[in-house]
Scaffold this active site. Structure first.
Site, PDB file in Angstrom:
ATOM      1  N   SER A 111      33.319  43.114  39.283  1.00 56.44           N
ATOM      2  CA  SER A 111      32.652  42.855  38.391  1.00 56.44           C
ATOM      3  C   SER A 111      32.725  44.044  37.139  1.00 56.44           C
ATOM      4  O   SER A 111      33.567  43.168  36.572  1.00 56.44           O
ATOM      5  CB  SER A 111      30.810  43.345  38.872  1.00 56.44           C
ATOM      6  OG  SER A 111      30.126  42.989  37.937  1.00 56.44           O
ATOM      7  N   ASP A 163      27.766  33.610  44.264  1.00 52.57           N
ATOM      8  CA  ASP A 163      27.997  34.767  43.800  1.00 52.57           C
ATOM      9  C   ASP A 163      26.774  34.284  42.569  1.00 52.57           C
ATOM     10  O   ASP A 163      26.961  33.120  41.929  1.00 52.57           O
ATOM     11  CB  ASP A 163      28.824  34.776  43.393  1.00 52.57           C
ATOM     12  CG  ASP A 163      28.664  36.528  42.479  1.00 52.57           C
ATOM     13  OD1 ASP A 163      27.816  36.388  41.683  1.00 52.57           O
ATOM     14  OD2 ASP A 163      29.897  37.242  42.364  1.00 52.57           O
ATOM     15  N   HIS A 194      27.108  38.686  45.272  1.00 56.84           N
ATOM     16  CA  HIS A 194      27.725  39.913  44.182  1.00 56.84           C
ATOM     17  C   HIS A 194      27.752  41.119  45.341  1.00 56.84           C
ATOM     18  O   HIS A 194      27.337  41.738  45.224  1.00 56.84           O
ATOM     19  CB  HIS A 194      26.815  38.861  43.376  1.00 56.84           C
ATOM     20  CG  HIS A 194      28.036  40.288  42.286  1.00 56.84           C
ATOM     21  ND1 HIS A 194      28.863  39.953  42.196  1.00 56.84           N
ATOM     22  CD2 HIS A 194      27.244  41.536  41.532  1.00 56.84           C
ATOM     23  CE1 HIS A 194      29.357  40.356  40.440  1.00 56.84           C
ATOM     24  NE2 HIS A 194      28.550  41.521  40.857  1.00 56.84           N
TER      25      HIS A 194
END
Length: 213
Positions: A111, A163, A194
């Site tokens: 991320s 996600d 995610h």
């Protein structure tokens, strides 16, 4: 910083966490990957600095950069990305000074951490063994054309099909940018949100064996 050490240090994986997490968040992954001891892989899991994050109402948390908007082209604070990239560059410099060659160093990120990895590695003054960019996107990708030093960089990208934090299309857009720059980039997607899943970790293990053996 969390550290997973090796009996004989020959390679280094620097793994950057996501927003609101810390180095401890991904530290268990090192043992889970169960890499052969003879590879001598040391894992470093640095902590992002604590700072106010605009989209979270100014709440202070560990973040590699501020997020002021969820719009993809405005999501990453460019100055914050640059500052974090400089701190991780210094960490890589320390590894090289300690005797670990750049071609035995992997930069990984999830991320927000992946944004830093994709920003830094193509611009770093030595070519690294590779980059893992997980569930992530790019900051100012249009600048890469003028700033990239290593156009044959090996990059492993993976993303969740579901996600809802970093949309799948954001990861695919980064993949396309990197492909267009001539990078040796692979793409994997998994039926997950995610996060990281077992199938992804298996693919990561295989990739690390190929890059570090």
């Amino acid at each position: 910083m969390s550290v997973f050490d090796a009996p004989e240090h020959k390679c280094t994986v620097i793994w950057l966490h996501g927003l609101g997490d810390s180095g401890e968040g991904f530290a268990p992954v090192a043992a889970h990957l169960n890499l052969p001891a003879e590879l001598g892989v040391k894992f470093l899991f640095p902590h992002a600095p604590v700072q106010a994050v605009t989209i979270n109402g100014g709440m202070e948390m560990r973040a590699w950069y501020d997020i002021k908007s969820l719009d993809l082209d405005k999501r990453a604070d460019a100055q914050g990305v640059q500052q974090s990239a400089q701190s991780i560059s210094a960490l890589i410099d320390e590894q090289i000074a300690a005797g670990i060659p750049a071609d035995k160093i992997i930069l990984a990120g999830f991320s927000q951490g992946g944004v830093i990895a994709l920003h830094l590695a193509p611009r770093y003054h030595h070519k690294l063994a590779g980059v893992m960019a997980l569930s992530t996107y790019m900051s100012e990708p249009e600048r890469l054309t003028d700033e990239a030093r290593h156009r044959d960089l090996n990059i492993f990208m993976a993303h969740g099909d579901f996600d809802n934090v970093v949309p799948l299309e954001a990861g695919k857009q980064a993949y396309t940018y990197l492909q267009n720059e001539g990078m040796n980039v692979s793409w994997q997607s998994y039926a997950m949100a995610h996060q990281v899943c077992d199938a992804e970790l298996h693919a990561i293990r295989q990739w690390l064996l190929e890059r570090l053996s």
